[in-house]
Write an enzyme that holds these catalytic residues in place. Structure first.
Site, PDB file in Angstrom:
ATOM      1  N   ARG A  86       0.856  -1.181   0.000  1.00  0.00           N
ATOM      2  CA  ARG A  86       0.000   0.000   0.000  1.00  0.00           C
ATOM      3  C   ARG A  86       0.896   1.236   0.000  1.00  0.00           C
ATOM      4  NH1 ARG A  86      -2.014  -3.690   3.776  1.00  0.00           N
ATOM      5  NH2 ARG A  86      -4.157  -4.392   3.382  1.00  0.00           N
ATOM      6  N   LYS A 122      -1.801  -2.785   7.321  1.00  0.00           N
ATOM      7  CA  LYS A 122      -3.161  -2.484   7.764  1.00  0.00           C
ATOM      8  C   LYS A 122      -3.498  -3.335   8.981  1.00  0.00           C
ATOM      9  CE  LYS A 122      -7.797  -1.812   5.872  1.00  0.00           C
ATOM     10  NZ  LYS A 122      -8.646  -1.954   4.653  1.00  0.00           N
ATOM     11  N   HIS A 163      -3.474   2.461  -5.743  1.00  0.00           N
ATOM     12  CA  HIS A 163      -3.828   1.160  -5.185  1.00  0.00           C
ATOM     13  C   HIS A 163      -3.959   0.089  -6.268  1.00  0.00           C
ATOM     14  CE1 HIS A 163      -4.598  -0.393  -1.220  1.00  0.00           C
ATOM     15  NE2 HIS A 163      -5.636  -1.091  -1.633  1.00  0.00           N
ATOM     16  N   ARG A 179      -1.206  -2.573  -6.394  1.00  0.00           N
ATOM     17  CA  ARG A 179      -1.368  -3.668  -5.429  1.00  0.00           C
ATOM     18  C   ARG A 179      -2.366  -4.704  -5.950  1.00  0.00           C
ATOM     19  NH1 ARG A 179      -1.119  -4.964  -0.038  1.00  0.00           N
ATOM     20  NH2 ARG A 179      -3.050  -5.566   1.018  1.00  0.00           N
ATOM     21  N   HIS A 208      -3.520  -9.570   3.368  1.00  0.00           N
ATOM     22  CA  HIS A 208      -4.977  -9.682   3.317  1.00  0.00           C
ATOM     23  C   HIS A 208      -5.442 -10.846   4.189  1.00  0.00           C
ATOM     24  CE1 HIS A 208      -6.022  -6.778   0.342  1.00  0.00           C
ATOM     25  NE2 HIS A 208      -5.483  -7.389  -0.688  1.00  0.00           N
ATOM     26  N   TYR A 249      -9.579 -11.590  -5.970  1.00  0.00           N
ATOM     27  CA  TYR A 249      -8.744 -11.593  -7.165  1.00  0.00           C
ATOM     28  C   TYR A 249      -9.086 -12.730  -8.122  1.00  0.00           C
ATOM     29  CZ  TYR A 249      -5.975  -8.296  -4.446  1.00  0.00           C
ATOM     30  OH  TYR A 249      -5.578  -7.215  -3.704  1.00  0.00           O
TER      31      TYR A 249
END
Length: 327
Positions: free
Chosen positions: A173, A200, A274, A277, A300, A308
């Protein structure tokens, strides 16, 4: 009950978003102290949110409070009473759906900010269901646009090229990229690795270095030694004053390279920072990488990483076009 005659005006009223450079959504005097307290808590140094998220949350909570004052139909005090809080959040969701005509993803993003506001007031998140949204695949660059971007990056200053390569080949990110220190780049191992210490939700992860990224980072670290601040700042990416490059400045550098590559910019264009990514996640998934590995590399959850593997708009369009026609 919170009530006032002030209402959002212009685009803020019709769309619930404030354009860059536009005046902030007006707040009645009775709510200015409430908003100022939230802003102070939100922007406290060392918090879990990056600068971009802080700005967005503040804008969305300001819009919520402005709507709350203008609406005046919620029974009780939504700022102190949990039941009134829940009613207000549900009514606001309806307002965003039917009056502001926002998309489900945008509605849910606003409700997330409202939940953050209430958490910081000690009430906890509101009991308001999220808007149903169709499953989507994160936007990613196709092969042609990937090559155009990388070629433009090769012509950019080395620092900016390294930022693009880090986002593209490590899937970081923008806030993670600018938070990297020189000590987070390990080149001694056979292939090297990049350490993301505060992703995150505070997640730590290690990402093996792609050969192209390793080469560019080696070149940048060598050039960095002659930059102002190299001896005093641990930041991998320095600004002109010798301090840590901000996420906003990195964003500007990425957009400039995308513009040079001829990629459409913005939410409705091909490129946002973004998207690099998402491109990494989509490419790994399409090449058969296990979804658990993709999730670990990008920081994630497995469920988030599954996005994805969903069909794209182009996949669905091609499926429709394959239907038999009588010609």
């Amino acid at each position: 009950m919170v009530s006032d005659t002030s209402r959002p005006t212009g685009d803020a009223a019709s769309h619930g978003e404030r354009r860059r450079g536009a005046r902030p959504t007006p707040l009645p005097e009775s709510l200015q102290a409430v908003f100022a307290e939230y802003q102070h808590s939100l922007a406290r140094p060392g918090g879990p949110l990056d600068a971009g998220t802080v700005r967005v949350y503040a804008s969305r909570v300001r819009q919520y409070l402005s709507w709350l004052a203008a609406d005046g139909t919620v029974e009780g005090d939504p700022l102190t009473d949990p039941d009134a809080r829940d009613r207000a959040a549900r009514d606001y969701r309806t307002h965003l759906q039917t009056v502001a005509e926002r998309k489900p993803a945008t509605i849910n993003a606003h409700l997330t900010a409202v939940d953050d506001f209430y958490r910081r007031r000690g009430l906890g998140p509101a009991a308001a269901e999220r808007a149903d949204r169709p499953p989507t695949t994160p936007r990613a660059l196709d092969k042609r646009d990937q090559l155009r971007l990388l070629r433009a990056a090769d012509r950019a200053p080395l620092r900016d090229k390294a930022i693009v390569y880090t986002a593209f080949y490590a899937g970081t990110r923008i806030s993670e990229t600018t938070s990297l220190d020189t000590g987070d780049v390990h080149l001694s191992a056979p292939k090297g690795r990049l350490i993301v210490r505060h992703g995150k939700n505070g997640k730590y992860r290690e990402v093996p270095l792609h050969p192209k990224l390793r080469t560019v980072l080696e070149e940048w670290l060598d050039e960095r030694t002659g930059r102002k601040g190299a001896d005093t700042s641990p930041a991998l990416f320095l600004n002109r004053r010798g301090g840590r490059l901000s996420a906003r400045s990195a964003y500007t550098a990425l957009r400039a390279i995308a513009d040079t590559a001829g990629l459409p910019l913005g939410r409705d264009g091909v490129f946002t920072p973004h998207v690099l990514r998402h491109t990494a996640g989509t490419t790994m998934t399409l090449q058969g990488t296990d979804i658990v590995i993709v999730a670990e590399l990008l920081g994630h959850s497995v469920e988030t990483a599954r996005r994805y593997s969903r069909p794209t708009h182009q996949d669905r369009q091609q499926a429709i076009e394959r239907l038999t026609t009588d010609e």
